[in-house]
Design an enzyme around this catalytic site. Structure first.
Site, PDB file in Angstrom:
ATOM      1  N   GLU A 216      -3.666   1.193  -6.335  1.00 37.42           N
ATOM      2  CA  GLU A 216      -2.645   0.282  -6.840  1.00 37.42           C
ATOM      3  C   GLU A 216      -2.500   0.542  -8.334  1.00 37.42           C
ATOM      4  O   GLU A 216      -3.347   1.195  -8.951  1.00 37.42           O
ATOM      5  CB  GLU A 216      -2.994  -1.177  -6.583  1.00 37.42           C
ATOM      6  CG  GLU A 216      -2.807  -1.632  -5.143  1.00 37.42           C
ATOM      7  CD  GLU A 216      -1.349  -1.591  -4.667  1.00 37.42           C
ATOM      8  OE1 GLU A 216      -0.452  -1.293  -5.497  1.00 37.42           O
ATOM      9  OE2 GLU A 216      -1.124  -1.845  -3.478  1.00 37.42           O
TER      10      GLU A 216
ATOM     11  N   CYS B 155       0.870  -1.172   0.000  1.00 39.21           N
ATOM     12  CA  CYS B 155       0.000   0.000   0.000  1.00 39.21           C
ATOM     13  C   CYS B 155       0.904   1.217   0.000  1.00 39.21           C
ATOM     14  O   CYS B 155       1.635   1.457   0.960  1.00 39.21           O
ATOM     15  CB  CYS B 155      -0.910   0.008   1.221  1.00 39.21           C
ATOM     16  SG  CYS B 155      -2.002   1.454   1.294  1.00 39.21           S
TER      17      CYS B 155
END
Length: 229
Positions: free
Chosen positions: A105, A2
């Protein structure tokens, strides 16, 4: 992993959600492009109850002589966190939660271009990332944190092989150490169907980008939500 996320909840809503006392100084919200090495909201347990405070996203082990003395540790792998010297003690004694509305992402196009995706809970509820923290520095100590990651579940693996460890409300107390031992059992990939995702504007590739348009669907006529084509 992340490496970027968004938080749109007002501070008082976060405090109410986590039943936490907010600090006087907290990062500004909404923030649609939360980047490493900046301040994030974090919930930790304490003797007087849960506290919502600011922490630097980028864990600094106690042996770092400066903030740039080693790698920027923004994530900690669930599979190895208990053995890594940087994280082992924090994993035992200093766990926290980081609220988020969603995270980003990237995949790669055939020409090598980075294609960003915004990922959020399918039910629209806020996310609670599992994290660990460390107070660093003696003269002017700063709280620093890293988000715990696991292997991606099947649905998200089409985008990335890792994902943040996302905890349900009934597990918050266990992770924070309020409900005894057993936090290690929580370090599993999220349930299938937990998350939804859609393409977003490549503008978010810049860590200077800001604004609600960063999380809006991009090219929806070509790329349906929730799956890659």
């Amino acid at each position: 992993m992340c490496g970027r996320f968004a938080i749109t909840l007002p501070a008082d809503a976060m405090a109410q959600l986590f039943a936490a006392q907010p600090a006087n100084t907290l990062p500004s919200v909404p923030n649609y492009n939360v980047c490493p090495a900046t301040a994030v909201h974090a919930v930790q347990a304490g003797g007087t109850g849960r506290q919502l405070s600011a922490m630097r996203w980028g864990f600094l082990p106690h042996w770092y002589k400066s903030k740039t003395a080693g790698p920027l540790l923004i994530n900690a792998r669930a599979e190895t966190i208990a053995e890594k010297p940087a994280f082992a003690k924090a994993c035992r004694d200093r766990r926290c939660l980081i609220p988020a509305s969603g995270f980003y992402e990237w995949t790669k196009a055939e020409d090598g271009a980075r294609l960003p995706w915004y990922i959020r809970r399918s039910d629209g509820a806020p996310l609670a990332f599992a994290a660990v923290w460390q107070s660093w520095g003696s003269a002017d100590p700063v709280k620093t944190c890293a988000i715990v990651t696991t292997a991606a579940n099947q649905g998200l693996s089409a985008i990335h092989h890792r994902m943040p460890l996302i905890l349900e409300p009934e597990d918050w107390g266990k992770w924070l150490g309020e409900d005894g031992h057993g936090a290690a059992r929580l370090m599993q990939p999220g349930a299938e169907g937990l998350l939804d995702f859609h393409r977003v504007d490549p503008a978010v590739n810049s860590n200077r980008a800001e604004g609600p348009e960063l999380i809006e669907p991009f090219g929806e006529e070509d790329i349906p939500r929730g799956r890659l084509i």
